[in-house]
Structure formats: C-alpha cells, structure tokens
Write a protein that holds these residues in place. Sequence first.
Motif, PDB file in Angstrom:
ATOM      1  N   ALA A 141       0.963  -1.253  -0.226  1.00  0.00           N
ATOM      2  CA  ALA A 141       0.209  -0.126   0.127  1.00  0.00           C
ATOM      3  C   ALA A 141       1.009   1.236  -0.102  1.00  0.00           C
ATOM      4  N   SER A 142       1.861   1.488   0.485  1.00  0.00           N
ATOM      5  CA  SER A 142       2.614   2.554   0.685  1.00  0.00           C
ATOM      6  C   SER A 142       3.596   2.555  -0.441  1.00  0.00           C
ATOM      7  N   LYS A 143       4.112   1.616  -1.204  1.00  0.00           N
ATOM      8  CA  LYS A 143       4.567   1.791  -2.460  1.00  0.00           C
ATOM      9  C   LYS A 143       3.393   2.464  -3.292  1.00  0.00           C
ATOM     10  N   ALA A 144       2.155   1.614  -3.760  1.00  0.00           N
ATOM     11  CA  ALA A 144       1.561   2.186  -3.906  1.00  0.00           C
ATOM     12  C   ALA A 144       0.987   3.350  -3.834  1.00  0.00           C
ATOM     13  N   GLY A 145       1.027   3.964  -3.325  1.00  0.00           N
ATOM     14  CA  GLY A 145       0.721   5.216  -2.804  1.00  0.00           C
ATOM     15  C   GLY A 145       1.945   6.471  -3.410  1.00  0.00           C
ATOM     16  N   LEU A 146       3.554   5.686  -2.615  1.00  0.00           N
ATOM     17  CA  LEU A 146       4.901   6.365  -3.656  1.00  0.00           C
ATOM     18  C   LEU A 146       4.563   6.633  -4.407  1.00  0.00           C
ATOM     19  N   GLU A 147       3.964   5.621  -5.528  1.00  0.00           N
ATOM     20  CA  GLU A 147       4.174   5.856  -7.137  1.00  0.00           C
ATOM     21  C   GLU A 147       2.901   7.159  -7.174  1.00  0.00           C
ATOM     22  N   ALA A 148       2.356   7.531  -7.088  1.00  0.00           N
ATOM     23  CA  ALA A 148       0.955   8.640  -7.186  1.00  0.00           C
ATOM     24  C   ALA A 148       1.834   9.435  -6.592  1.00  0.00           C
ATOM     25  N   PHE A 149       2.254   9.775  -5.372  1.00  0.00           N
ATOM     26  CA  PHE A 149       2.641  10.435  -5.316  1.00  0.00           C
ATOM     27  C   PHE A 149       4.530  11.498  -5.877  1.00  0.00           C
ATOM     28  N   VAL A 150       5.068  10.252  -6.837  1.00  0.00           N
ATOM     29  CA  VAL A 150       5.523  10.955  -7.446  1.00  0.00           C
ATOM     30  C   VAL A 150       5.649  11.458  -8.753  1.00  0.00           C
ATOM     31  N   GLU A 151       4.285  10.084  -9.108  1.00  0.00           N
ATOM     32  CA  GLU A 151       3.711  11.211 -10.522  1.00  0.00           C
ATOM     33  C   GLU A 151       3.103  12.448 -10.190  1.00  0.00           C
ATOM     34  N   LEU A 164      10.852   8.025 -10.635  1.00  0.00           N
ATOM     35  CA  LEU A 164      10.467   6.354  -9.375  1.00  0.00           C
ATOM     36  C   LEU A 164      11.553   5.833 -10.113  1.00  0.00           C
ATOM     37  N   VAL A 165      12.565   5.083  -9.320  1.00  0.00           N
ATOM     38  CA  VAL A 165      12.930   4.258  -9.420  1.00  0.00           C
ATOM     39  C   VAL A 165      12.575   2.305  -8.802  1.00  0.00           C
ATOM     40  N   ARG A 166      11.910   1.460  -9.597  1.00  0.00           N
ATOM     41  CA  ARG A 166      11.495   0.647  -9.258  1.00  0.00           C
ATOM     42  C   ARG A 166      12.119  -0.342  -9.438  1.00  0.00           C
ATOM     43  N   PRO A 167      13.168  -1.331  -8.626  1.00  0.00           N
ATOM     44  CA  PRO A 167      13.733  -2.065  -9.185  1.00  0.00           C
ATOM     45  C   PRO A 167      13.398  -3.098  -8.677  1.00  0.00           C
ATOM     46  N   GLY A 168      13.512  -4.161  -9.639  1.00  0.00           N
ATOM     47  CA  GLY A 168      13.285  -5.452  -8.626  1.00  0.00           C
ATOM     48  C   GLY A 168      13.434  -5.622  -7.460  1.00  0.00           C
ATOM     49  N   ALA A 169      14.085  -7.827  -7.462  1.00  0.00           N
ATOM     50  CA  ALA A 169      14.845  -8.076  -5.610  1.00  0.00           C
ATOM     51  C   ALA A 169      16.137  -7.642  -6.276  1.00  0.00           C
ATOM     52  N   VAL A 170      16.392  -6.285  -5.059  1.00  0.00           N
ATOM     53  CA  VAL A 170      17.865  -5.972  -4.494  1.00  0.00           C
ATOM     54  C   VAL A 170      18.644  -6.660  -4.229  1.00  0.00           C
ATOM     55  N   SER A 171      19.575  -7.380  -3.534  1.00  0.00           N
ATOM     56  CA  SER A 171      19.712  -8.205  -2.515  1.00  0.00           C
ATOM     57  C   SER A 171      20.727  -6.722  -1.350  1.00  0.00           C
ATOM     58  N   THR A 172      19.406  -6.891  -0.170  1.00  0.00           N
ATOM     59  CA  THR A 172      20.081  -5.493   0.886  1.00  0.00           C
ATOM     60  C   THR A 172      18.887  -6.607   2.069  1.00  0.00           C
ATOM     61  N   GLY A 203      19.122  12.387 -18.546  1.00  0.00           N
ATOM     62  CA  GLY A 203      17.610  13.609 -18.079  1.00  0.00           C
ATOM     63  C   GLY A 203      16.563  12.832 -17.800  1.00  0.00           C
ATOM     64  N   HIS A 204      16.397  11.301 -17.598  1.00  0.00           N
ATOM     65  CA  HIS A 204      15.480  10.617 -17.381  1.00  0.00           C
ATOM     66  C   HIS A 204      14.045  11.390 -16.705  1.00  0.00           C
ATOM     67  N   LYS A 205      13.106  11.149 -17.071  1.00  0.00           N
ATOM     68  CA  LYS A 205      11.638  11.262 -15.638  1.00  0.00           C
ATOM     69  C   LYS A 205      10.641  10.637 -15.916  1.00  0.00           C
ATOM     70  N   GLY A 206       9.836  10.613 -14.949  1.00  0.00           N
ATOM     71  CA  GLY A 206       8.939   9.683 -14.809  1.00  0.00           C
ATOM     72  C   GLY A 206       9.158   7.992 -14.350  1.00  0.00           C
ATOM     73  N   LYS A 207       9.140   6.663 -14.740  1.00  0.00           N
ATOM     74  CA  LYS A 207       9.605   5.363 -13.577  1.00  0.00           C
ATOM     75  C   LYS A 207      10.681   4.800 -15.090  1.00  0.00           C
ATOM     76  N   LEU A 208      11.167   3.956 -13.510  1.00  0.00           N
ATOM     77  CA  LEU A 208      12.372   3.808 -14.469  1.00  0.00           C
ATOM     78  C   LEU A 208      12.649   2.419 -13.786  1.00  0.00           C
ATOM     79  N   ASP A 209      11.996   1.494 -14.733  1.00  0.00           N
ATOM     80  CA  ASP A 209      11.860   0.066 -13.939  1.00  0.00           C
ATOM     81  C   ASP A 209      13.368  -0.923 -14.411  1.00  0.00           C
ATOM     82  N   LEU A 210      13.796  -1.324 -13.432  1.00  0.00           N
ATOM     83  CA  LEU A 210      15.169  -2.086 -13.273  1.00  0.00           C
ATOM     84  C   LEU A 210      14.675  -3.461 -12.724  1.00  0.00           C
ATOM     85  N   VAL A 211      14.179  -3.798 -14.002  1.00  0.00           N
ATOM     86  CA  VAL A 211      13.615  -5.513 -13.705  1.00  0.00           C
ATOM     87  C   VAL A 211      14.353  -6.589 -14.979  1.00  0.00           C
TER      88      VAL A 211
END
Length: 211
Positions: A141-151, A164-172, A203-211
């Motif tokens: 829920a928080s990440k979905a809300g974050l997407e709306a906020f960043v847009e 908005l950087v949208r990584p898939g699984a990251v080793s952390t 100069g990217h804008k918008g969503k950046l999917d890293l999957v």
Amino acid sequence: MKNAIVWSSSGAIGNAILRKLNAEGWTTIGITKDRSKSPQLAKLEFEINYDDIQNIEETAYLISQEIGEFDLWCYAGGDISYEKVVDMDPKNWQRIISANLNNVFYAIHHSLPLLAESAHIFIIGAVSERLRLPGLAAYAASKAGLEAFVETLGKEQRKKHVTLVRPGAVSTPFWDKVPLNLPKDAAPAEKVAEKIFEAFLSGHKGKLDLV
C-alpha cells in the motif's frame, strides 16, 4: 563539480549511490537515522529523527549553509514487515507507511528550496503491483501510494527531472525481515546506483523500471 543529497545514506542502496557519485567526483551529503551504523561515505553526514519534523527542517537549513544548491536528490530509505492484516499491530502499519511514504514527503518538502532549477530527484520505489501478497499489505500500500505521490510531484516540478526508481529484487538486508527467499537473479545495490547515474546523465523522467 556537482552536488548530491542522499537520504538513508547508511542503507545498502544509499551506500552504493554515494560510492558511485564519489567515484565521479561529486560532493555528497548523506542523511542517516544513526551515524554509528554508517560507513560515512559522504563528504558531510547528518543524523535525523524522522519522527521530529522540526528536526528535518532544521537539518535542511544546516545543509543550506554548507552548499548552495544540489543537482541530484535521492531518497533511498524505507522499511518492510511481514504481517497479515488480521494480525498486524496498528503501530507497525503506521511505521511502514511512514517509512515508505510520509517520510518521503517530509524530506522533499524541506529539500526543494535547496535544489537547482533543473535538479534531478530520484525516489526509490518498487514494482508495487508484484508486491500484493499475503503479509505485505502495509508495504504494498505504501509503495503504491508513493507512485501516485511521485507522479504528482513530477507534474508540479516540471523544470526538474523527477524519477521513480522501481527495482526488482535487490540484494539488501530487507530480505532478512520477510520469510521469503532472495531470488537468484537479485541485483546488487551497485547496479541500482549505476542505473540511477545513467538516468541522471540522460535526463530521465517518470518511472524507471529495473527488472
């Protein structure tokens, strides 16, 4: 020389971003909740309490006295828990929502006056539609809300680059908090940092999917 602020600089992704920017000759500011746990990679580092909004405002003022304006701003923080709705303590719900959404607002609200007119804002989100699993209600829920906020932020700050950087699984260490196996193809935090730097250069804008 370019300047950057990284919020949650002591986390794995924050660390990786600082290392990348330092290697490129940038001047970096790190924001952390606990300096004792930070490798202190930034030129200057500030410890803040996200529960104290006045402390965030005061920290932004102190930063403004050190550096005139910033070219890159990144929020790399967040938190996760694994609890089904029926079992979740409301305090844990609020903690996750605050870490992934409310604190982003507090941070950028007080940072905007510090940013160059064409600065690049990066906020670490997630591929939220893949997170709607039992036990992850607060995080999803928080990440979905974050997407709306960043847009919306991007539409307000048209002269700036908002990503908005949208990584898939990251080793952390995040994976230590959930009863899920780290995927074999999980990316290292350094890959996220590299992609963020590439996005800055392009100069990217918008969503950046890293999957």
